[in-house]
Scaffold this active site. Structure first.
Site, PDB file in Angstrom:
ATOM      1  N   HIS A  14     -70.447 -52.785 -35.060  1.00  0.00           N
ATOM      2  CA  HIS A  14     -69.656 -53.972 -35.425  1.00  0.00           C
ATOM      3  C   HIS A  14     -69.672 -54.992 -34.292  1.00  0.00           C
ATOM      4  O   HIS A  14     -69.851 -54.658 -33.113  1.00  0.00           O
ATOM      5  CB  HIS A  14     -68.220 -53.596 -35.781  1.00  0.00           C
ATOM      6  CG  HIS A  14     -67.452 -53.070 -34.611  1.00  0.00           C
ATOM      7  ND1 HIS A  14     -66.911 -53.892 -33.631  1.00  0.00           N
ATOM      8  CD2 HIS A  14     -67.145 -51.802 -34.245  1.00  0.00           C
ATOM      9  CE1 HIS A  14     -66.304 -53.151 -32.727  1.00  0.00           C
ATOM     10  NE2 HIS A  14     -66.435 -51.875 -33.069  1.00  0.00           N
ATOM     11  N   GLU A  87     -64.602 -43.772 -36.449  1.00  0.00           N
ATOM     12  CA  GLU A  87     -64.386 -42.782 -35.394  1.00  0.00           C
ATOM     13  C   GLU A  87     -65.251 -41.532 -35.530  1.00  0.00           C
ATOM     14  O   GLU A  87     -64.924 -40.466 -35.011  1.00  0.00           O
ATOM     15  CB  GLU A  87     -62.911 -42.394 -35.277  1.00  0.00           C
ATOM     16  CG  GLU A  87     -62.035 -43.558 -34.843  1.00  0.00           C
ATOM     17  CD  GLU A  87     -60.601 -43.165 -34.568  1.00  0.00           C
ATOM     18  OE1 GLU A  87     -60.120 -42.143 -35.109  1.00  0.00           O
ATOM     19  OE2 GLU A  87     -59.951 -43.889 -33.792  1.00  0.00           O
TER      20      GLU A  87
END
Length: 172
Positions: A14, A87
């Site tokens: 990102h 995550e």
């Protein structure tokens, strides 16, 4: 005897996120991140890889990155917003990619560090050109991506089977 199909995986971190008073999952892109996401989209479009599937973390910053990047594509791939990308460790990302149907040729995964960089390192058993050296020197900053290829079904994707073909990161 058939020749195993060559597949491509692009691991896309990102773009730069802002740090407002929200949970980590809800962090939006910073202004710099919005510019870098669009530039990364142009660079991804320049690869001419016909993506069949985009797997995107459900975090706000990854969704915003993908929305800005895909705007630069000629054809939008099927997009799946996948909670398991958020995550995720390299092993968890491999397990997720192992679930990809074999009619999918090329996958773009939009996720987070350290998982994305770790996955690029773990999968790439070999490298074309200087991509690994550039990735080692730059690390995997926000909006960077790595292009890998491997042969076989998605179920056979495991550490060391891919070739790192290319790497790109925005200039600082």
């Amino acid at each position: 005897m058939s020749v195993p199909e060559s597949r491509r995986i692009v691991l896309f971190r990102h773009a730069k996120a802002d740090w407002p008073q929200v949970t980590d999952h809800e962090r939006p892109l910073a202004e710099r991140g919005r510019m870098d996401a669009a530039e990364a989209g142009r660079r991804l479009a320049d690869t001419a890889i016909p993506f069949d599937l985009a797997l995107c973390s459900t975090a706000i910053r990854t969704r915003e990155t993908w929305k800005l990047a895909v705007h630069e594509f000629q054809h939008r791939p099927k997009t799946v917003y996948e909670e398991r990308v958020y995550e995720a460790s390299p092993g968890e990302l491999i397990a997720l990619l192992n679930e990809t149907p074999d009619d999918v040729q090329n996958v773009l995964l939009i996720g987070h560090n350290p998982g994305v960089q770790g996955l690029a390192d773990v999968l790439s058993g070999s490298t074309d050109g200087d991509a690994r050296e550039r990735m080692s020197r730059r690390g995997f900053p926000a909006a960077a991506f790595a292009v890998l290829s491997f042969s076989g079904s998605w179920k056979t994707l495991e550490p060391g089977v891919a070739t790192l073909l290319d790497y790109w990161a925005p200039s600082e």
